[in-house]
Motif scaffolding. Structure first.
Motif, PDB file in Angstrom:
ATOM      1  N   ASN A  72       0.852  -1.171   0.000  1.00 42.01           N
ATOM      2  CA  ASN A  72       0.000   0.000   0.000  1.00 42.01           C
ATOM      3  C   ASN A  72       0.891   1.225   0.000  1.00 42.01           C
ATOM      4  O   ASN A  72       1.876   1.278   0.745  1.00 42.01           O
ATOM      5  CB  ASN A  72      -0.919   0.000   1.224  1.00 42.01           C
ATOM      6  N   TYR A  73       0.548   2.208  -0.821  1.00 41.16           N
ATOM      7  CA  TYR A  73       1.357   3.409  -0.968  1.00 41.16           C
ATOM      8  C   TYR A  73       0.506   4.649  -0.831  1.00 41.16           C
ATOM      9  O   TYR A  73      -0.665   4.670  -1.224  1.00 41.16           O
ATOM     10  CB  TYR A  73       2.045   3.450  -2.340  1.00 41.16           C
ATOM     11  N   ALA A  74       1.115   5.682  -0.304  1.00 48.34           N
ATOM     12  CA  ALA A  74       0.482   6.983  -0.338  1.00 48.34           C
ATOM     13  C   ALA A  74       0.344   7.438  -1.784  1.00 48.34           C
ATOM     14  O   ALA A  74       1.204   7.149  -2.625  1.00 48.34           O
ATOM     15  CB  ALA A  74       1.296   8.001   0.453  1.00 48.34           C
ATOM     16  N   ASP A  75      -0.734   8.146  -2.074  1.00 52.00           N
ATOM     17  CA  ASP A  75      -0.962   8.596  -3.442  1.00 52.00           C
ATOM     18  C   ASP A  75       0.199   9.439  -3.968  1.00 52.00           C
ATOM     19  O   ASP A  75       0.524   9.386  -5.158  1.00 52.00           O
ATOM     20  CB  ASP A  75      -2.255   9.403  -3.524  1.00 52.00           C
ATOM     21  N   SER A  76       0.828  10.184  -3.093  1.00 54.76           N
ATOM     22  CA  SER A  76       1.887  11.084  -3.510  1.00 54.76           C
ATOM     23  C   SER A  76       3.152  10.372  -3.971  1.00 54.76           C
ATOM     24  O   SER A  76       4.002  10.991  -4.620  1.00 54.76           O
ATOM     25  CB  SER A  76       2.234  12.054  -2.372  1.00 54.76           C
ATOM     26  N   VAL A  77       3.290   9.088  -3.645  1.00 53.84           N
ATOM     27  CA  VAL A  77       4.513   8.369  -4.004  1.00 53.84           C
ATOM     28  C   VAL A  77       4.260   7.211  -4.945  1.00 53.84           C
ATOM     29  O   VAL A  77       5.225   6.556  -5.375  1.00 53.84           O
ATOM     30  CB  VAL A  77       5.263   7.869  -2.754  1.00 53.84           C
ATOM     31  N   LYS A  78       3.021   6.948  -5.281  1.00 54.21           N
ATOM     32  CA  LYS A  78       2.718   5.839  -6.182  1.00 54.21           C
ATOM     33  C   LYS A  78       3.434   6.018  -7.512  1.00 54.21           C
ATOM     34  O   LYS A  78       3.439   7.095  -8.097  1.00 54.21           O
ATOM     35  CB  LYS A  78       1.211   5.730  -6.411  1.00 54.21           C
ATOM     36  N   GLY A  79       4.033   4.946  -7.967  1.00 55.36           N
ATOM     37  CA  GLY A  79       4.772   4.982  -9.211  1.00 55.36           C
ATOM     38  C   GLY A  79       6.201   5.434  -9.067  1.00 55.36           C
ATOM     39  O   GLY A  79       6.987   5.293 -10.019  1.00 55.36           O
ATOM     40  N   ARG A  80       6.563   5.969  -7.908  1.00 52.87           N
ATOM     41  CA  ARG A  80       7.925   6.433  -7.671  1.00 52.87           C
ATOM     42  C   ARG A  80       8.652   5.627  -6.608  1.00 52.87           C
ATOM     43  O   ARG A  80       9.862   5.421  -6.709  1.00 52.87           O
ATOM     44  CB  ARG A  80       7.925   7.908  -7.265  1.00 52.87           C
ATOM     45  N   PHE A  81       7.924   5.194  -5.580  1.00 52.35           N
ATOM     46  CA  PHE A  81       8.522   4.460  -4.465  1.00 52.35           C
ATOM     47  C   PHE A  81       8.100   3.004  -4.522  1.00 52.35           C
ATOM     48  O   PHE A  81       6.987   2.677  -4.946  1.00 52.35           O
ATOM     49  CB  PHE A  81       8.082   5.039  -3.129  1.00 52.35           C
ATOM     50  N   THR A  82       8.972   2.133  -4.054  1.00 51.91           N
ATOM     51  CA  THR A  82       8.682   0.711  -3.979  1.00 51.91           C
ATOM     52  C   THR A  82       9.168   0.166  -2.647  1.00 51.91           C
ATOM     53  O   THR A  82      10.317   0.393  -2.265  1.00 51.91           O
ATOM     54  CB  THR A  82       9.355  -0.062  -5.125  1.00 51.91           C
ATOM     55  N   ILE A  83       8.299  -0.555  -1.945  1.00 50.93           N
ATOM     56  CA  ILE A  83       8.678  -1.201  -0.702  1.00 50.93           C
ATOM     57  C   ILE A  83       8.885  -2.681  -0.974  1.00 50.93           C
ATOM     58  O   ILE A  83       8.138  -3.299  -1.737  1.00 50.93           O
ATOM     59  CB  ILE A  83       7.628  -0.977   0.402  1.00 50.93           C
ATOM     60  N   ALA A  84       9.903  -3.248  -0.367  1.00 54.42           N
ATOM     61  CA  ALA A  84      10.211  -4.652  -0.557  1.00 54.42           C
ATOM     62  C   ALA A  84      10.903  -5.184   0.686  1.00 54.42           C
ATOM     63  O   ALA A  84      11.480  -4.424   1.464  1.00 54.42           O
ATOM     64  CB  ALA A  84      11.089  -4.865  -1.785  1.00 54.42           C
ATOM     65  N   THR A  85      10.842  -6.488   0.867  1.00 52.41           N
ATOM     66  CA  THR A  85      11.482  -7.116   2.014  1.00 52.41           C
ATOM     67  C   THR A  85      12.443  -8.201   1.557  1.00 52.41           C
ATOM     68  O   THR A  85      12.277  -8.806   0.501  1.00 52.41           O
ATOM     69  CB  THR A  85      10.457  -7.738   2.971  1.00 52.41           C
TER      70      THR A  85
END
Length: 120
Positions: free
Chosen positions: A58-71
């Protein structure tokens, strides 16, 4: 107890990239979710990205398409890849873990934060 240590912050020009890391240590039974939050001066802390134990993100709208979270479970580490950075991304970024510790106790843990500064 559980400890979270963030790293990877720094100064970057607009349009650049950074990768934040959050290393977890300590004994847990399971992880419910991991997340990245940020707080800019004068603003409330906000959710940037989160990932559940099942891999849903889940991402904030302001960072969608720019940020990626991974483990990386083998390394007990969660990452936040930040691309196309903007000056408004400037903030202290915090890692949060929601975990189940021994005894089926659900607890939240926070890292100390890492500063991200994006110049225009």
């Amino acid at each position: 107890q559980v400890q979270l240590v963030e790293s990877g912050g720094g100064l970057v020009q607009a349009g650049g990239s950074l990768r934040l890391s959050c290393a977890r240590s300590g004994s847990i039974f399971s992880i419910n979710a991991m997340g990245w939050y940020r707080q800019a001066p004068g603003k409330q802390r906000e959710l940037v990205a989160a990932i559940s134990s099942g891999g849903s993100t889940n991402y904030a709208d302001s960072v969608k398409g720019r940020f990626t979270i991974a483990t990386d479970n083998a390394k007990n580490t969660v990452y936040l890849q930040m691309n196309s950075l903007k000056p408004e991304d400037t903030a202290v970024y915090y890692c949060k873990a929601e975990v189940v510790v021994v005894g089926a106790i659900v607890s939240e843990y926070w890292g100390q934060g890492t500063q991200v500064t994006v110049s225009s």
